[in-house]
Design a protein around this motif. Structure first.
Motif, PDB file in Angstrom:
ATOM      1  N   VAL A   7       0.832  -1.207   0.000  1.00 16.18           N
ATOM      2  CA  VAL A   7       0.000   0.000   0.000  1.00 16.18           C
ATOM      3  C   VAL A   7       0.866   1.257   0.000  1.00 16.18           C
ATOM      4  N   ALA A   8       1.788   1.364   0.943  1.00 15.46           N
ATOM      5  CA  ALA A   8       2.619   2.566   1.045  1.00 15.46           C
ATOM      6  C   ALA A   8       3.476   2.747  -0.205  1.00 15.46           C
ATOM      7  N   ARG A  19       4.462   5.679  -5.283  1.00 20.74           N
ATOM      8  CA  ARG A  19       4.747   5.613  -6.729  1.00 20.74           C
ATOM      9  C   ARG A  19       3.753   6.462  -7.513  1.00 20.74           C
ATOM     10  N   ALA A  20       2.476   6.413  -7.150  1.00 20.38           N
ATOM     11  CA  ALA A  20       1.465   7.198  -7.860  1.00 20.38           C
ATOM     12  C   ALA A  20       1.740   8.691  -7.728  1.00 20.38           C
ATOM     13  N   PHE A  21       2.042   9.148  -6.511  1.00 23.29           N
ATOM     14  CA  PHE A  21       2.295  10.574  -6.298  1.00 23.29           C
ATOM     15  C   PHE A  21       3.600  11.009  -6.962  1.00 23.29           C
ATOM     16  N   HIS A  22       4.601  10.179  -6.887  1.00 22.07           N
ATOM     17  CA  HIS A  22       5.889  10.508  -7.507  1.00 22.07           C
ATOM     18  C   HIS A  22       5.727  10.647  -9.017  1.00 22.07           C
ATOM     19  N   PRO A  45       3.857   6.018   4.386  1.00 21.32           N
ATOM     20  CA  PRO A  45       4.552   6.280   3.120  1.00 21.32           C
ATOM     21  C   PRO A  45       5.426   7.528   3.223  1.00 21.32           C
ATOM     22  N   VAL A  46       6.580   7.487   2.627  1.00 18.40           N
ATOM     23  CA  VAL A  46       7.500   8.626   2.636  1.00 18.40           C
ATOM     24  C   VAL A  46       7.682   9.094   1.196  1.00 18.40           C
ATOM     25  N   LEU A  47       7.193  10.301   0.920  1.00 16.23           N
ATOM     26  CA  LEU A  47       7.246  10.854  -0.432  1.00 16.23           C
ATOM     27  C   LEU A  47       8.341  11.898  -0.516  1.00 16.23           C
ATOM     28  N   ARG A  48       9.334  11.645  -1.340  1.00 13.05           N
ATOM     29  CA  ARG A  48      10.402  12.616  -1.590  1.00 13.05           C
ATOM     30  C   ARG A  48      10.378  12.968  -3.071  1.00 13.05           C
ATOM     31  N   LEU A  49      10.004  14.200  -3.350  1.00 15.37           N
ATOM     32  CA  LEU A  49       9.916  14.637  -4.737  1.00 15.37           C
ATOM     33  C   LEU A  49      11.241  15.248  -5.175  1.00 15.37           C
ATOM     34  N   PRO A  50      11.712  14.918  -6.365  1.00 14.47           N
ATOM     35  CA  PRO A  50      13.017  15.422  -6.807  1.00 14.47           C
ATOM     36  C   PRO A  50      12.990  16.913  -7.075  1.00 14.47           C
ATOM     37  N   GLN A  51      14.069  17.579  -6.744  1.00 15.79           N
ATOM     38  CA  GLN A  51      14.213  18.996  -7.051  1.00 15.79           C
ATOM     39  C   GLN A  51      14.808  19.158  -8.446  1.00 15.79           C
ATOM     40  N   THR A  52      14.361  20.206  -9.137  1.00 20.61           N
ATOM     41  CA  THR A  52      14.882  20.460 -10.484  1.00 20.61           C
ATOM     42  C   THR A  52      15.648  21.774 -10.542  1.00 20.61           C
TER      43      THR A  52
END
Length: 549
Positions: free
Chosen positions: A133-134, A139-142, A169-176
């Motif tokens: 689940v997590a 993956r969906a949010f990323h 769940p731990v969401l880390r979004l990449p910086q651009t």
């Protein structure tokens, strides 16, 4: 904890505070847990497509990932147009969709979710099992963030009541935020800019922070270039005396002349699509430097001379440094003559743009100028799709690109009100203005007006009511055919709005328009307002030429 509870808690733990949706057996338990256990805010839409549009409006204004939920089968099928709009507008959002039990081969609501969603251009992430689940949520949010499009998260109904141990769940979004310190492309870009005599700088939605905006403006001032924006970059460079406005098909005459004569365009955070480029007429024969954090955007719409993959602000500062070190002089394109032309246009634009219309109607530009003055400058502004939008694009200002949302990615009418509801929630204490045609308002606006009233949103809805499908009226008239086929029955939107619980006003003259503007100033900000403005269908110009066979 059950799976549906883990999904709800996972949304909250990843920063989701607003959930838009329509209940059904495939999502109702997730919604209940999200509202009851996490204290998140649930917006009950009337139509599933409306829920998706609300999430997209919220995402466009906040700059975050919007989230919506629907049930399986017809619930998901009703979101098709909204998903396509999100894809074409590059809006990151996640749609949680229930999935029909695989064991029921004759379930009336069974459809192939993956094939349906894939056809819209959106992506799919399946909840693979109770132990993922997590991982699958992340993956969906990323993917929604990195791919800049809606992602549908499929939640099989048979999983949702199974017991699991909750994993946060731990969401880390990449910086651009990166810039090219040195490269052949940077060398070539500096060479093109240094040799330009009449450069123009164009900023788009990718210039998405005040810091980036300031850096791009410093660059434009350093090379002495006037500035313009894409439509979705509306709000950038406000107050700069050499601001040309929106580049492309809605440009005013001074901007068209300046951009048309330019020998170099430096484009930050804009796709340079056919509208921004004036159907290529403003880019043909020019050297173009395009800066974008996404490599996939470089040259996607218009061929460019040099493309730089990097953060617009950091790259602009890096180019200024290079120009200073090489002691390259400015171009002189920010001339006193151009400043005087822009000042003269600003002084004369009302006289040039406004026209007399038959009794009982009001000119579109008169409406636009009145709204520009009546509402606070710190506002959110949206347009539905339709020929009326060109007048309001030209006149209405916003403080930054996140405060402007057009619902025109798919060129479908009727997407405006639902999108505006999400935008108004994101706007907080700021007012939200939606301009929507009578056809679009009838198509889907009426159904979601109840949601806007229930949520007590500070939302002003202006309906330029010409009693027609406008583009079709233009097309029939342009071919010397009877435009009556495009005419619609007259509807009293003010009375309809009052029946829903909103404030309703009707405007048929300049005097009534001014009274309506006064009513905006004294309105109940917890009660949406609908202003039905009568417009002459034969007096509305669509802003783009009609192609004849």
């Amino acid at each position: 904890m059950k799976v549906y509870e883990a999904i709800a808690h996972g949304l909250w733990d990843m920063g989701c505070t607003e959930l838009f949706g329509v209940l059904g057996d495939g999502c109702v338990y997730v919604v209940d847990s999200f509202r009851r256990d996490t204290k998140g805010h649930y917006f009950p839409a009337v139509n599933e497509g409306g829920a998706v549009l609300m999430a997209q409006g919220w995402a466009r204004v906040t700059g975050r990932i919007g989230v919506a939920t629907v049930t399986h089968g017809p619930g998901l099928a009703n979101t098709v147009t909204a998903l396509i709009e999100g894809v074409k507008a590059a809006t990151p959002m996640v749609l949680l969709a229930g999935v029909t039990p695989a064991t029921d081969l004759e379930h009336a609501q069974h459809i192939n979710h993956v094939e349906l969603v894939t056809a819209t251009g959106a992506g799919v992430v399946n909840l693979r099992g109770t132990d993922t689940v997590a991982e699958d949520l992340v993956r969906a949010f990323h993917r929604a963030w990195t791919e800049r499009r809606p992602i549908v998260f499929n939640m099989p109904i048979e999983f949702q009541w199974q017991e699991i141990e909750y994993e946060k769940p731990v969401l880390r979004l990449p910086q651009t935020r990166a810039a090219i310190p040195s490269s052949t492309d940077m060398d070539d870009a500096i060479g093109i800019i240094a040799s330009a005599h009449l450069p123009v700088v164009i900023g788009g939605r990718g210039v998405d922070t005040p810091e980036a905006e300031a850096a791009v403006l410093r660059f434009a001032q350093r090379i002495e270039a006037p500035v313009a924006t894409s439509l979705r970059g509306k709000g950038l460079f406000a107050g700069d005396p050499f601001h040309l406005g929106v580049s492309g098909t809605v440009s005013h005459e001074v901007a068209l002349d300046a951009i048309g004569k330019a020998d170099c365009l430096v484009v930050f955070g804009a796709s340079l699509n056919k509208y921004t480029s004036g159907h290529r007429g403003l880019t043909r024969g020019k050297r173009i430097v395009q800066v974008n954090p996404l490599a996939s955007e470089i040259g996607r719409c218009t061929p460019v001379t040099v493309g730089l993959v990097g953060d617009p602000g950091l790259t602009a500062d890096a180019m200024v440094k290079w120009l200073d070190e090489a002691e390259i002089p400015g171009s002189g394109a920010r001339s006193e003559h151009l400043r005087e032309q822009l000042q003269a246009w600003d002084a004369q634009k009302r006289q040039k743009l406004m026209h007399k219309t038959p009794a009982g109607t009001v000119d579109l530009y008169e409406i636009a100028f009145a709204l520009e003055e009546a509402l606070p400058k710190d506002r959110v502004f949206l347009t539905d799709s339709g020929r009326f939008m060109f007048a309001f694009w030209n006149v209405l200002s916003v403080p930054n690109p996140h405060s402007y949302v057009d619902c025109n990615g798919f060129s479908s009418i009727g997407l405006g009100l639902a999108t505006a509801i999400g935008a108004a929630r994101a706007a907080g204490e700021r007012p939200t203005l939606l301009v929507v045609g009578d056809g679009g308002f009838t198509l889907s606006g009426l159904s979601e007006l109840a949601t806007a009233v229930d949520e007590k949103l500070d939302l002003v809805i202006v309906v330029p009511n010409d009693g027609s499908y406008g583009a079709e009226h233009i097309a029939l008239s342009a071919h010397n055919m009877d435009p009556s086929l495009s005419l619609l029955p007259q509807r009293d939107f003010a009375r309809i709005a009052e029946a829903f619980g909103a404030k309703g006003l009707t405007v048929t003259s300049s005097a009534e328009l001014q009274s309506a503007m006064q009513a905006i100033a004294t309105r109940d900000r917890k009660r949406p307002m609908v202003i039905d403005v009568k417009v002459d269908p034969a007096s509305v110009y669509g802003g783009a030429p009609i192609s004849r066979p």
